[in-house]
Scaffold this motif. Structure first.
Motif, short mmCIF file in Angstrom:
data_model
loop_
_atom_site.label_atom_id
_atom_site.label_comp_id
_atom_site.label_asym_id
_atom_site.label_seq_id
_atom_site.Cartn_x
_atom_site.Cartn_y
_atom_site.Cartn_z
N UNK A 110 0.82 -1.20 0.00
CA UNK A 110 0.00 0.00 0.00
C UNK A 110 0.85 1.26 0.00
N UNK A 111 0.27 2.35 -0.51
CA UNK A 111 0.96 3.63 -0.50
C UNK A 111 0.94 4.26 0.89
N UNK A 112 -0.16 4.03 1.61
CA UNK A 112 -0.29 4.55 2.97
C UNK A 112 -0.59 3.39 3.91
N UNK A 113 0.25 3.18 4.89
CA UNK A 113 0.02 2.10 5.84
C UNK A 113 -1.33 2.28 6.52
N UNK A 114 -2.06 1.17 6.60
CA UNK A 114 -3.37 1.14 7.26
C UNK A 114 -4.43 1.99 6.55
N UNK A 115 -4.14 2.36 5.29
CA UNK A 115 -5.12 3.10 4.49
C UNK A 115 -5.21 2.42 3.13
N UNK A 116 -5.76 1.22 3.07
CA UNK A 116 -5.80 0.47 1.81
C UNK A 116 -6.52 1.22 0.70
N UNK A 117 -5.86 1.27 -0.46
CA UNK A 117 -6.47 1.91 -1.62
C UNK A 117 -6.38 3.42 -1.63
N UNK A 118 -5.83 4.02 -0.57
CA UNK A 118 -5.77 5.48 -0.49
C UNK A 118 -4.36 5.98 -0.79
N UNK A 119 -4.30 7.20 -1.32
CA UNK A 119 -3.01 7.83 -1.56
C UNK A 119 -2.93 9.10 -0.71
N UNK A 120 -1.75 9.70 -0.72
CA UNK A 120 -1.53 10.92 0.05
C UNK A 120 -1.91 12.15 -0.76
N UNK A 121 -2.48 13.12 -0.09
CA UNK A 121 -2.59 14.47 -0.62
C UNK A 121 -1.59 15.28 0.19
N UNK A 122 -0.47 15.60 -0.40
CA UNK A 122 0.69 16.03 0.38
C UNK A 122 0.49 17.35 1.12
N UNK A 123 -0.52 18.10 0.78
CA UNK A 123 -0.75 19.35 1.49
C UNK A 123 -1.58 19.15 2.75
N UNK A 124 -2.26 18.00 2.85
CA UNK A 124 -3.15 17.82 3.99
C UNK A 124 -2.96 16.50 4.73
N UNK A 125 -2.34 15.51 4.09
CA UNK A 125 -2.12 14.22 4.76
C UNK A 125 -0.88 14.32 5.64
N UNK A 126 -0.90 13.75 6.85
CA UNK A 126 0.28 13.79 7.71
C UNK A 126 1.53 13.28 6.99
N UNK A 127 2.64 14.01 7.13
CA UNK A 127 3.86 13.70 6.39
C UNK A 127 4.36 12.28 6.65
N UNK A 128 4.16 11.80 7.88
CA UNK A 128 4.66 10.46 8.20
C UNK A 128 3.95 9.38 7.40
N UNK A 129 2.81 9.70 6.81
CA UNK A 129 2.09 8.73 5.99
C UNK A 129 2.48 8.81 4.52
N UNK A 130 3.36 9.75 4.17
CA UNK A 130 3.62 10.06 2.76
C UNK A 130 5.07 9.85 2.37
N UNK A 131 5.65 8.75 2.77
CA UNK A 131 7.07 8.49 2.49
C UNK A 131 7.31 7.84 1.14
N UNK A 132 6.25 7.42 0.46
CA UNK A 132 6.42 6.67 -0.80
C UNK A 132 6.09 7.48 -2.04
N UNK A 133 5.78 8.75 -1.87
CA UNK A 133 5.45 9.62 -3.00
C UNK A 133 4.32 9.04 -3.86
N UNK A 134 3.45 8.28 -3.23
CA UNK A 134 2.30 7.66 -3.91
C UNK A 134 2.70 6.65 -4.98
N UNK A 135 3.90 6.14 -4.89
CA UNK A 135 4.34 5.08 -5.80
C UNK A 135 4.30 3.77 -5.02
N UNK A 136 3.42 2.86 -5.43
CA UNK A 136 3.32 1.57 -4.74
C UNK A 136 2.63 0.57 -5.66
N UNK A 137 2.89 -0.71 -5.44
CA UNK A 137 2.30 -1.73 -6.30
C UNK A 137 0.78 -1.82 -6.14
N UNK A 138 0.27 -1.41 -4.99
CA UNK A 138 -1.16 -1.50 -4.74
C UNK A 138 -1.97 -0.72 -5.77
N UNK A 139 -1.39 0.33 -6.32
CA UNK A 139 -2.12 1.17 -7.28
C UNK A 139 -2.28 0.49 -8.64
#
Length: 293
Positions: A110-139
């Motif tokens: 997943x792109x965001x741990x414990x948030x299946x199917x969700x990606x980060x919106x970098x202006x509003x999602x907590x930074x600690x959830x956005x370490x993968x730049x929305x690049x992940x196999x789940x997508x």
């Protein structure tokens, strides 16, 4: 995006516009309110649009469409998940230099741990959830996001198995249509290319058809060599675990699109059999034929 802007009956912003993903529908309304919506001859109303792939996978994107613009029609481009992953990883690596991307092998899942199917919106999602730049196999499970349009019944065991419970929050308020294509259709030639252009123009309700697709030119988009130092070649053997996950997701997505999504009268596709032949390859490793990448 640039191709659609070639039509005089269409207006698109010249870059991705993701204000809805960033939970700011007011800004979008302000930006588009004063757009001249009449063509030069004064007869035809200009259609306005935007590009933001994140809207389908974020917390707020489709929610705002459902609430404020429920009759919006969508055009969605898909591609083989292996070529998608390599292209997206290298793009992010180049754009974020000198910041380093994670090792590709760390992007399985997943792109965001414990948030299946969700990606980060970098202006509003907590930074600690956005370490993968929305690049992940789940997508590569494109059907997870597409299911949010609620164009399928979701009442059979097999469909729910394919979605694995990741229907996210379906948007029942969306009343618009969806035109889905595979990127390979943009490389068609001759009669097939003409048919594709006509079908897309008709879907968009244009009086004058779109011009022929100009074809892909790589240009100098990655001209700075230093910024390319972390580029990946996904066909290397060490990336077999990544390709395995991508092919699994691609196969499930292709089956769901074929058996469920395309059954909706509100989902449109050009030259359906050709499209189905293309997405059937999403479960086949293109690295067995490197030219396919």
């Amino acid at each position: 995006m640039r191709y659609l802007a070639l039509g005089e009956e269409l207006y698109l912003n010249d870059h991705e516009l993701c204000t809805l993903t960033f939970n700011d529908p007011v800004n979008l309304a302000k930006m588009y309110y004063d757009i001249d919506r009449v063509t030069e001859d004064g007869r035809r109303r200009v259609k306005v649009g935007l590009k933001c792939p994140k809207d389908f996978e974020s917390d707020f994107g489709l929610q705002h469409y459902s609430q404020y613009w429920p009759t919006t029609d969508f055009v969605i481009t898909t591609r083989h998940p292996v070529s998608w992953f390599q292209s997206f990883y290298n793009y992010r690596s180049y754009q974020h230099y000198p910041l380093r991307m994670p090792d590709p092998l760390d992007l399985i899942g997943e792109c965001r741990d414990n948030h299946p199917g969700r990606i980060c919106a970098h202006k509003i999602t907590p930074k600690e959830e956005c370490t993968k730049q929305n690049v992940c196999t789940d997508r590569s499970n494109f059907h997870y996001a597409l299911s949010r349009f609620q164009k399928t019944p979701m009442n059979t065991t097999r469909e729910l198995e394919l979605l694995k419970g990741r229907t996210m929050d379906t948007m029942g308020g969306l009343k618009g249509r969806v035109f889905i294509m595979e990127v390979g259709q943009l490389a068609l030639e001759g009669d097939a290319a003409d048919r594709f252009t006509r079908d897309l123009s008709d879907y968009l309700g244009m009086e004058k058809p779109l011009p022929p697709f100009p074809g892909h030119t790589s240009g100098n988009e990655y001209e700075v060599e230093e910024r390319r130092q972390d580029f990946m070649n996904i066909c290397e053997d060490r990336y077999i675990p990544i390709r395995t996950e991508l092919l699994k997701g691609g196969g499930a997505a292709a089956e769901w699109i074929r058996d469920y999504f395309l059954e909706s009268d509100e989902v449109h596709v050009s030259q359906k059999e050709m499209f189905l032949d293309m997405i059937a390859k999403w479960s086949i490793d293109p690295c067995d034929n490197v030219e396919a990448l």
